[in-house]
Design a protein around this motif. Structure first.
Motif, PDB file in Angstrom:
ATOM      1  N   ILE A  76       0.826  -1.206   0.000  1.00  8.37           N
ATOM      2  CA  ILE A  76       0.000   0.000   0.000  1.00  8.37           C
ATOM      3  C   ILE A  76       0.864   1.262   0.000  1.00  8.37           C
ATOM      4  O   ILE A  76       0.611   2.204  -0.761  1.00  8.37           O
ATOM      5  CB  ILE A  76      -0.962  -0.008   1.208  1.00  8.37           C
ATOM      6  CG1 ILE A  76      -2.031  -1.092   1.020  1.00  8.37           C
ATOM      7  CG2 ILE A  76      -1.628   1.362   1.376  1.00  8.37           C
ATOM      8  CD1 ILE A  76      -2.864  -1.358   2.257  1.00  8.37           C
ATOM      9  N   THR A  80       1.312   3.208  -3.472  1.00  9.90           N
ATOM     10  CA  THR A  80       0.771   4.565  -3.556  1.00  9.90           C
ATOM     11  C   THR A  80       1.857   5.562  -3.954  1.00  9.90           C
ATOM     12  O   THR A  80       1.646   6.427  -4.804  1.00  9.90           O
ATOM     13  CB  THR A  80       0.154   4.983  -2.207  1.00  9.90           C
ATOM     14  OG1 THR A  80      -0.913   4.082  -1.880  1.00  9.90           O
ATOM     15  CG2 THR A  80      -0.399   6.396  -2.270  1.00  9.90           C
ATOM     16  N   HIS A 173      -4.288   5.536   4.489  1.00 13.58           N
ATOM     17  CA  HIS A 173      -4.044   4.113   4.765  1.00 13.58           C
ATOM     18  C   HIS A 173      -4.090   3.875   6.267  1.00 13.58           C
ATOM     19  O   HIS A 173      -3.501   4.632   7.041  1.00 13.58           O
ATOM     20  CB  HIS A 173      -2.684   3.700   4.221  1.00 13.58           C
ATOM     21  CG  HIS A 173      -2.193   2.384   4.766  1.00 13.58           C
ATOM     22  ND1 HIS A 173      -0.920   2.216   5.301  1.00 13.58           N
ATOM     23  CD2 HIS A 173      -2.800   1.181   4.873  1.00 13.58           C
ATOM     24  CE1 HIS A 173      -0.773   0.969   5.690  1.00 13.58           C
ATOM     25  NE2 HIS A 173      -1.895   0.314   5.460  1.00 13.58           N
ATOM     26  N   PHE A 195      -7.369   2.585   2.139  1.00 11.48           N
ATOM     27  CA  PHE A 195      -6.674   1.308   2.220  1.00 11.48           C
ATOM     28  C   PHE A 195      -6.614   0.829   3.671  1.00 11.48           C
ATOM     29  O   PHE A 195      -6.338   1.618   4.571  1.00 11.48           O
ATOM     30  CB  PHE A 195      -5.234   1.425   1.691  1.00 11.48           C
ATOM     31  CG  PHE A 195      -5.116   1.975   0.305  1.00 11.48           C
ATOM     32  CD1 PHE A 195      -5.314   1.170  -0.811  1.00 11.48           C
ATOM     33  CD2 PHE A 195      -4.795   3.313   0.116  1.00 11.48           C
ATOM     34  CE1 PHE A 195      -5.193   1.684  -2.093  1.00 11.48           C
ATOM     35  CE2 PHE A 195      -4.669   3.839  -1.163  1.00 11.48           C
ATOM     36  CZ  PHE A 195      -4.879   3.021  -2.274  1.00 11.48           C
ATOM     37  N   ILE A 212      -5.653  -6.971   1.919  1.00  9.03           N
ATOM     38  CA  ILE A 212      -5.819  -5.533   2.030  1.00  9.03           C
ATOM     39  C   ILE A 212      -7.193  -5.158   1.497  1.00  9.03           C
ATOM     40  O   ILE A 212      -7.801  -5.882   0.704  1.00  9.03           O
ATOM     41  CB  ILE A 212      -4.727  -4.739   1.276  1.00  9.03           C
ATOM     42  CG1 ILE A 212      -4.908  -4.876  -0.244  1.00  9.03           C
ATOM     43  CG2 ILE A 212      -3.344  -5.147   1.728  1.00  9.03           C
ATOM     44  CD1 ILE A 212      -4.129  -3.860  -1.058  1.00  9.03           C
ATOM     45  N   MET A 214      -8.760  -2.183  -0.706  1.00 10.82           N
ATOM     46  CA  MET A 214      -8.468  -1.060  -1.582  1.00 10.82           C
ATOM     47  C   MET A 214      -9.798  -0.541  -2.125  1.00 10.82           C
ATOM     48  O   MET A 214     -10.505  -1.250  -2.841  1.00 10.82           O
ATOM     49  CB  MET A 214      -7.551  -1.454  -2.738  1.00 10.82           C
ATOM     50  CG  MET A 214      -7.294  -0.337  -3.727  1.00 10.82           C
ATOM     51  SD  MET A 214      -5.887  -0.631  -4.863  1.00 10.82           S
ATOM     52  CE  MET A 214      -6.295  -2.237  -5.563  1.00 10.82           C
TER      53      MET A 214
END
Length: 381
Positions: A76, A80, A173, A195, A212, A214
């Motif tokens: 993540i 990103t 996140h 996230f 995860i 998303m």
């Protein structure tokens, strides 16, 4: 044996292990294969994805399987950064994140990204005013854990989300590895979060599996290139048995979640009330609603944390110093250091971490042994 180290890892649930074994025996095909065995494995992966999504109020298209929390955090944050680097190279995080976040940030710094590490107060919480001051025109990501793995401090995720509502281009996140299954969803589940990271072995699933979240419409640069699994975001043959087992573990986790959390909180309360009766003890985890119910961090002044851990071990009681990722290295708690706790005290830190399988009789036995250990070291000092 008494196991009070559940924040490091949990024992796989018997029924979860049974699901893993059944899936291993009966779903041996590669989910990417075109034949029937492959299709059966694919359908099991997708039904598991839907079950996880339904239990957590996500869309199935928002769930991506990984090998666990470290991969999830790395993916993540790096994904990103790489995806949005043309828009900016500034990232905000806290000074008390898990090493899989902190060390990822340091890697990005070596590649030219700038990272602001928000300080924490003496209870281990960031201040929203500091976040507001840190935001810049080139900020692309804010990454803050939901629950600190060393002392259990719950970060103000909803307040962070409120601030970032005015900055829609900044991704948010949340490392939720220590938060899931503790009846804390209202404190970290927020529509503004882009996230989340989750790790299966923290909630009685097998090791080596995680996922995860998303948000639909968001993008990450893949870390793993290959066969294009997980909609081209995370290549590699799916770990079908572990995925199915993790879905089972989450279903069990969510059953009577409030009741199980209250039982954990009862054990924490009993231990904290007893620690208050002891001199030369510092307690960093509180009963306030800004702390998770399952983590208790304390010190016995003048006794190193690893000494207490090994003394308990001789009695078949298992606790840890702080983060399992740092304890073998003999490092002081990074969280306590960020809280400006003196090193002499911080190196004495011990973490007790509970789950729904722990009992009041175990806590009574723990306290009895704690008193013996405490009195022994008081005499020596």
């Amino acid at each position: 044996m008494i196991y009070f180290d559940n924040s490091a890892t949990t024992k796989i649930d018997d029924s979860v292990l049974s699901t893993y074994e059944t899936a291993t025996r009966n779903f041996g095909g590669n989910p990417s294969s075109l034949h029937k065995l492959g299709l059966n494995a694919y359908e099991l992966v997708e039904s598991s994805r839907k079950q996880i999504a339904d239990l957590l109020n996500f869309n199935p298209s928002e769930v991506y399987f990984t090998s666990g929390g470290t991969e999830g955090n790395n993916w993540i944050i790096k994904g990103t950064a790489y995806k949005k680097r043309e828009f900016g190279k500034h990232i905000i995080t806290s000074s008390i994140e898990h090493p899989s976040v902190t060390n990822t940030m340091k890697q990005l710094e070596s590649l030219g990204f700038e990272v602001t590490y928000l300080p924490v107060d003496d209870s281990g919480h960031i201040k929203i005013a500091d976040l507001k001051k840190a935001i810049r025109k080139d900020t692309i990501l804010v990454s803050i854990m939901a629950v600190n793995n060393e002392i259990g401090a719950i970060q103000p995720i909803n307040e962070i989300a409120d601030v970032l509502n005015d900055y829609p281009s900044i991704s948010l996140h949340v490392d939720a590895v220590q938060a899931i299954g503790k009846n804390l969803e209202d404190k970290f589940m927020n529509d503004r979060v882009d996230f989340y990271t989750f790790s299966g072995h923290k909630f009685h699933a097998p090791r080596g599996i995680g996922f995860i979240y998303m948000k639909d419409g968001k993008q990450l640069e893949p870390l793993l290139a290959g066969g294009g699994q997980e909609h081209n975001f995370r290549s590699g043959t799916e770990n079908t048995p572990a995925i199915a087992a993790m879905a089972k573990a989450i279903r069990l986790l969510k059953d009577d979640e409030e009741k199980k959390t209250n039982n954990i909180l009862e054990l924490k309360t009993k231990l904290l009330e007893h620690l208050e009766t002891l001199e030369n003890v510092h307690v960093f985890s509180k009963l306030e609603d800004t702390f998770a119910p399952h983590i208790i961090c304390f010190t016995v002044d003048g006794v190193r944390g690893e000494t207490i851990v090994h003394t308990f071990e001789k009695k078949e009681i298992y606790v840890s110093t702080t983060s399992a990722c740092s304890s073998k290295k003999g490092l002081e708690s990074s969280t306590l250091k960020a809280m400006k706790v003196p090193e002499k005290i911080a190196t004495s830190a011990v973490r007790v971490s509970l789950d729904e399988n722990n009992t009041i009789s175990e806590m009574n036995e723990f306290i009895q042994n704690l008193d013996e250990i405490y009195n022994h070291f008081q005499i020596l000092n």
